[in-house]
Scaffold this active site. Sequence first.
Site, PDB file in Angstrom:
ATOM      1  N   CYS A 189       3.311  -3.081   3.907  1.00 22.80           N
ATOM      2  CA  CYS A 189       2.219  -2.174   4.439  1.00 22.80           C
ATOM      3  C   CYS A 189       3.262  -1.431   5.653  1.00 22.80           C
ATOM      4  O   CYS A 189       4.121  -1.540   5.684  1.00 22.80           O
ATOM      5  CB  CYS A 189       0.912  -2.563   4.670  1.00 22.80           C
ATOM      6  SG  CYS A 189       0.642  -3.654   6.275  1.00 22.80           S
ATOM      7  N   GLY A 190       2.143  -0.578   6.083  1.00 28.34           N
ATOM      8  CA  GLY A 190       2.891   0.202   7.403  1.00 28.34           C
ATOM      9  C   GLY A 190       3.604  -0.770   8.590  1.00 28.34           C
ATOM     10  O   GLY A 190       4.600  -0.876   9.112  1.00 28.34           O
ATOM     11  N   THR A 191       2.550  -1.615   8.892  1.00 29.84           N
ATOM     12  CA  THR A 191       3.157  -2.637   9.926  1.00 29.84           C
ATOM     13  C   THR A 191       3.110  -4.150   9.436  1.00 29.84           C
ATOM     14  O   THR A 191       3.868  -5.064  10.230  1.00 29.84           O
ATOM     15  CB  THR A 191       1.877  -2.821  10.918  1.00 29.84           C
ATOM     16  OG1 THR A 191       0.938  -3.368  10.254  1.00 29.84           O
ATOM     17  CG2 THR A 191       1.581  -1.394  11.598  1.00 29.84           C
TER      18      THR A 191
ATOM     19  N   ARG B  19       1.978 -30.952   9.023  1.00 27.10           N
ATOM     20  CA  ARG B  19       1.330 -29.786   9.773  1.00 27.10           C
ATOM     21  C   ARG B  19       0.857 -28.842   8.740  1.00 27.10           C
ATOM     22  O   ARG B  19      -0.321 -28.461   8.867  1.00 27.10           O
ATOM     23  CB  ARG B  19       2.063 -29.204  10.585  1.00 27.10           C
ATOM     24  CG  ARG B  19       2.555 -30.142  11.892  1.00 27.10           C
ATOM     25  CD  ARG B  19       3.784 -29.515  12.559  1.00 27.10           C
ATOM     26  NE  ARG B  19       4.029 -30.845  13.775  1.00 27.10           N
ATOM     27  CZ  ARG B  19       5.004 -30.896  14.279  1.00 27.10           C
ATOM     28  NH1 ARG B  19       6.245 -30.148  13.924  1.00 27.10           N
ATOM     29  NH2 ARG B  19       5.297 -31.898  15.128  1.00 27.10           N
TER      30      ARG B  19
ATOM     31  N   GLY C 175      -1.946  -5.819   8.550  1.00 25.61           N
ATOM     32  CA  GLY C 175      -3.226  -5.551   7.625  1.00 25.61           C
ATOM     33  C   GLY C 175      -2.998  -6.695   6.104  1.00 25.61           C
ATOM     34  O   GLY C 175      -3.878  -7.326   5.841  1.00 25.61           O
TER      35      GLY C 175
ATOM     36  N   ARG D 118       7.873 -33.646   9.159  1.00 23.36           N
ATOM     37  CA  ARG D 118       6.734 -33.425  10.152  1.00 23.36           C
ATOM     38  C   ARG D 118       6.081 -32.121   9.819  1.00 23.36           C
ATOM     39  O   ARG D 118       4.916 -32.073  10.395  1.00 23.36           O
ATOM     40  CB  ARG D 118       7.490 -33.502  11.669  1.00 23.36           C
ATOM     41  CG  ARG D 118       8.221 -32.177  11.932  1.00 23.36           C
ATOM     42  CD  ARG D 118       8.877 -32.535  13.194  1.00 23.36           C
ATOM     43  NE  ARG D 118       9.666 -31.218  13.745  1.00 23.36           N
ATOM     44  CZ  ARG D 118      10.827 -30.917  13.414  1.00 23.36           C
ATOM     45  NH1 ARG D 118      11.384 -31.807  12.342  1.00 23.36           N
ATOM     46  NH2 ARG D 118      11.481 -30.037  13.786  1.00 23.36           N
ATOM     47  N   HIS D 119       6.915 -31.208   9.232  1.00 15.32           N
ATOM     48  CA  HIS D 119       6.250 -29.828   8.884  1.00 15.32           C
ATOM     49  C   HIS D 119       5.287 -29.976   7.960  1.00 15.32           C
ATOM     50  O   HIS D 119       4.337 -29.239   7.547  1.00 15.32           O
ATOM     51  CB  HIS D 119       7.536 -29.038   8.460  1.00 15.32           C
ATOM     52  CG  HIS D 119       8.617 -28.768   9.657  1.00 15.32           C
ATOM     53  ND1 HIS D 119       8.281 -28.200  10.826  1.00 15.32           N
ATOM     54  CD2 HIS D 119       9.916 -29.050   9.497  1.00 15.32           C
ATOM     55  CE1 HIS D 119       9.460 -28.480  11.594  1.00 15.32           C
ATOM     56  NE2 HIS D 119      10.266 -28.703  10.808  1.00 15.32           N
TER      57      HIS D 119
ATOM     58  N   ARG E 251       6.819   0.628   8.523  1.00 11.09           N
ATOM     59  CA  ARG E 251       7.020   1.564   9.703  1.00 11.09           C
ATOM     60  C   ARG E 251       7.585   0.810  10.824  1.00 11.09           C
ATOM     61  O   ARG E 251       7.687   1.557  11.828  1.00 11.09           O
ATOM     62  CB  ARG E 251       5.716   2.061  10.017  1.00 11.09           C
ATOM     63  CG  ARG E 251       5.129   3.043   8.907  1.00 11.09           C
ATOM     64  CD  ARG E 251       3.517   3.292   8.993  1.00 11.09           C
ATOM     65  NE  ARG E 251       3.007   4.248   8.003  1.00 11.09           N
ATOM     66  CZ  ARG E 251       1.777   4.708   7.979  1.00 11.09           C
ATOM     67  NH1 ARG E 251       1.075   4.054   8.558  1.00 11.09           N
ATOM     68  NH2 ARG E 251       1.542   5.385   6.875  1.00 11.09           N
TER      69      ARG E 251
ATOM     70  N   HIS F   9       9.820 -24.330   8.371  1.00 15.23           N
ATOM     71  CA  HIS F   9       8.393 -24.838   9.024  1.00 15.23           C
ATOM     72  C   HIS F   9       7.192 -24.782   8.418  1.00 15.23           C
ATOM     73  O   HIS F   9       6.433 -25.599   8.644  1.00 15.23           O
ATOM     74  CB  HIS F   9       8.364 -24.477  10.488  1.00 15.23           C
ATOM     75  CG  HIS F   9       9.561 -24.745  11.182  1.00 15.23           C
ATOM     76  ND1 HIS F   9       9.721 -24.880  12.713  1.00 15.23           N
ATOM     77  CD2 HIS F   9      11.137 -24.980  10.903  1.00 15.23           C
ATOM     78  CE1 HIS F   9      10.945 -25.327  13.224  1.00 15.23           C
ATOM     79  NE2 HIS F   9      11.743 -25.319  12.321  1.00 15.23           N
ATOM     80  N   ASN F  10       7.052 -23.507   7.840  1.00  7.81           N
ATOM     81  CA  ASN F  10       5.533 -23.375   7.545  1.00  7.81           C
ATOM     82  C   ASN F  10       5.354 -23.144   5.899  1.00  7.81           C
ATOM     83  O   ASN F  10       4.345 -22.959   5.497  1.00  7.81           O
ATOM     84  CB  ASN F  10       5.103 -22.099   8.006  1.00  7.81           C
ATOM     85  CG  ASN F  10       5.487 -21.840   9.375  1.00  7.81           C
ATOM     86  OD1 ASN F  10       6.454 -20.932   9.892  1.00  7.81           O
ATOM     87  ND2 ASN F  10       4.707 -22.457  10.339  1.00  7.81           N
TER      88      ASN F  10
ATOM     89  N   ASP G 173       0.647  -1.152  -0.011  1.00  5.12           N
ATOM     90  CA  ASP G 173      -0.280   0.075   0.026  1.00  5.12           C
ATOM     91  C   ASP G 173       0.997   1.273  -0.121  1.00  5.12           C
ATOM     92  O   ASP G 173       1.956   1.228  -0.160  1.00  5.12           O
ATOM     93  CB  ASP G 173      -1.139  -0.128   1.102  1.00  5.12           C
ATOM     94  CG  ASP G 173      -0.246   0.206   2.338  1.00  5.12           C
ATOM     95  OD1 ASP G 173       0.883   0.123   2.660  1.00  5.12           O
ATOM     96  OD2 ASP G 173      -1.073   0.101   3.523  1.00  5.12           O
ATOM     97  N   HIS G 174       0.446   2.413   0.193  1.00  2.96           N
ATOM     98  CA  HIS G 174       1.155   3.716   0.119  1.00  2.96           C
ATOM     99  C   HIS G 174       2.179   3.771   1.416  1.00  2.96           C
ATOM    100  O   HIS G 174       3.294   4.350   0.913  1.00  2.96           O
ATOM    101  CB  HIS G 174       0.161   4.979   0.279  1.00  2.96           C
ATOM    102  CG  HIS G 174      -0.770   4.821   1.654  1.00  2.96           C
ATOM    103  ND1 HIS G 174      -1.714   3.823   1.520  1.00  2.96           N
ATOM    104  CD2 HIS G 174      -0.525   5.495   2.758  1.00  2.96           C
ATOM    105  CE1 HIS G 174      -2.209   3.890   2.974  1.00  2.96           C
ATOM    106  NE2 HIS G 174      -1.737   4.923   3.604  1.00  2.96           N
TER     107      HIS G 174
END
Length: 149
Positions: free
Chosen positions: A72-74, A143, A77, A139-140, A116, A105-106, A15-16
């Site tokens: 994005c900022g954090t 899951r 979102g 194992r991963h 930010r 793992h994921n 985003d911006h």
Amino acid sequence: MSSENPIKNIALGSDHAGFEMKEELRSWLEEQGYEVLDLGTHSAESVDYPTYGRAVAEAVTDGRAERGVLVCGTGIGISIAANRIAGARAALCRSGLEARLSREHNDANILALGARISGIEAAKDCVEEFINTDFGGDRHARRVALLDA
Ligand code: RB5
């Protein structure tokens, strides 16, 4: 760092609030020879992060890109937005260690960053680990399969 399955193309979106970081990451990745699919945003004008989270998640899940990077900022979102798309596994990371483990793992296929929160060097560390780390399997794998069950 090395990967047994080197990836070639990466979708980017922001985003911006993430625009400047996304632009820096795009040039840096292109300089290293990656094919970048830039799905916007294309200016610092205010926009809505779900649009870009969804766009990158769709590009990754329909095979137009092998991995995605969202800013994005954090990072919060845009990662929530990406994870609404079936097959997307977006990981919000602040450190290279988290990015590496999100792959091992994921089997994360999208990296989310907060412009930010994290500086550009920490963001690049995350991207490097994210691109160069293979999924651990075993194992991963069981899951990760359960996430879509
Ligand atoms: C935009 O101001 C900001 O809310 C957005 O970039 C993001 O941080 C949301 O999670």
